[in-house]
Design a protein around this motif. Structure first.
Motif, PDB file in Angstrom:
ATOM      1  N   LYS A  75     156.642  10.829  10.646  1.00  0.00           N
ATOM      2  CA  LYS A  75     156.586  10.358   8.954  1.00  0.00           C
ATOM      3  C   LYS A  75     156.189  11.523   8.227  1.00  0.00           C
ATOM      4  N   ARG A  76     155.186  12.511   8.466  1.00  0.00           N
ATOM      5  CA  ARG A  76     154.195  13.210   7.607  1.00  0.00           C
ATOM      6  C   ARG A  76     155.682  14.381   7.685  1.00  0.00           C
ATOM      7  N   LEU A  77     156.277  14.814   8.081  1.00  0.00           N
ATOM      8  CA  LEU A  77     156.653  16.061   7.942  1.00  0.00           C
ATOM      9  C   LEU A  77     158.317  15.115   6.686  1.00  0.00           C
ATOM     10  N   ALA A  78     158.488  14.675   6.634  1.00  0.00           N
ATOM     11  CA  ALA A  78     159.490  13.478   6.078  1.00  0.00           C
ATOM     12  C   ALA A  78     158.775  13.804   4.523  1.00  0.00           C
ATOM     13  N   ALA A  79     157.212  13.460   4.024  1.00  0.00           N
ATOM     14  CA  ALA A  79     156.761  13.394   2.906  1.00  0.00           C
ATOM     15  C   ALA A  79     156.439  14.697   2.098  1.00  0.00           C
ATOM     16  N   SER A  80     156.138  15.973   3.497  1.00  0.00           N
ATOM     17  CA  SER A  80     156.198  16.913   3.268  1.00  0.00           C
ATOM     18  C   SER A  80     157.115  18.128   2.840  1.00  0.00           C
ATOM     19  N   ASP A  81     156.556  18.882   1.121  1.00  0.00           N
ATOM     20  CA  ASP A  81     156.894  20.021   0.760  1.00  0.00           C
ATOM     21  C   ASP A  81     157.553  21.185   1.789  1.00  0.00           C
ATOM     22  N   GLY A  82     156.068  21.693   2.473  1.00  0.00           N
ATOM     23  CA  GLY A  82     156.402  22.449   3.103  1.00  0.00           C
ATOM     24  C   GLY A  82     156.951  23.175   4.179  1.00  0.00           C
ATOM     25  N   GLU A  83     156.896  23.571   4.877  1.00  0.00           N
ATOM     26  CA  GLU A  83     157.006  24.364   6.528  1.00  0.00           C
ATOM     27  C   GLU A  83     158.819  23.611   6.036  1.00  0.00           C
ATOM     28  N   SER A  84     159.052  24.716   5.880  1.00  0.00           N
ATOM     29  CA  SER A  84     160.700  24.656   5.927  1.00  0.00           C
ATOM     30  C   SER A  84     161.455  25.054   6.807  1.00  0.00           C
TER      31      SER A  84
END
Length: 204
Positions: A75-84
């Motif tokens: 869930k956190r990664l879905a809302a993250s703009d970084g960590e491409s």
């Protein structure tokens, strides 16, 4: 229609912890080994150097279904703009893009799954964990398998042949006018009473 071959299913997840990864692995092994589903999991593909982004694209585009395994990190990664460069975030970005571009096609293909230790709150909002179907395992494992194999528990009966309603005579709303007739014996005519009564009063 039931599928005539084992459905190809890609498991999308985030490696929150060793325990969560083990749970995902056991779930995938059960689906593949005991239930006959053609599961694709990255843990089984590390026998050589790969272009993981290319591999993910192939699994999502060519598969029949994607199992989106909810977890706090997912869930956190879905809302993250970084960590491409995070593989899970790349998968989530693809799933969201597909839903936005062709919702009718991809909504039935992307299946949100909740494994033991997690809850529906751990699914990304764009997967609609509360307004659309989700699958909590093991409680809803049978329901998930029916979706993967195209075998719902109940099917509607074949539609019967439509029949024309029998014709009915139309009732007349406005009655036919009655022919003018003279007054019935003893029936008053005129304003305020009968002519016979007036004659009797005048005569008396």
């Amino acid at each position: 229609m039931p599928v005539t071959r084992s459905p190809r299913v890609f498991v999308s997840y985030a490696g929150d912890s060793g325990a969560h990864t083990d749970t995902v692995h056991e779930f995938a092994r059960e689906l593949r080994g005991q239930l006959g589903i053609d599961v694709r999991l990255d843990l089984w593909e590390r026998d050589r150097r790969r272009d993981w982004l290319e591999w993910v694209v192939d699994q999502i585009e060519q598969g029949d279904f994607v199992l989106a395994i909810g977890s706090p990190e997912y869930k956190r990664l879905a809302a993250s703009d970084g960590e491409s460069q995070n593989h899970a975030r790349f998968q989530l970005a693809m799933l969201r893009e597909h839903l936005a571009a062709d919702r009718a096609r991809w909504l039935p293909k992307i299946l949100p799954v909740v494994l033991p230790g997690c809850s529906a709150d751990d699914l990304p909002a764009f997967l609609q964990p509360y307004s659309a179907t989700r699958y909590v395992v093991p409680a809803q494992l049978d329901e998930l398998l029916r979706v993967l194999t195209g075998r719902p528990p109940l099917r509607p009966a074949p539609a019967g042949t439509a029949r024309r309603p029998r014709g009915r005579r139309t009732r007349r709303v406005v009655p036919r006018p009655r022919a003018e007739r003279g007054p019935e014996p003893g029936t008053a005519r005129g304003r305020g009473g009968s002519g016979g009564r007036r004659r009797r009063l005048l005569a008396g």
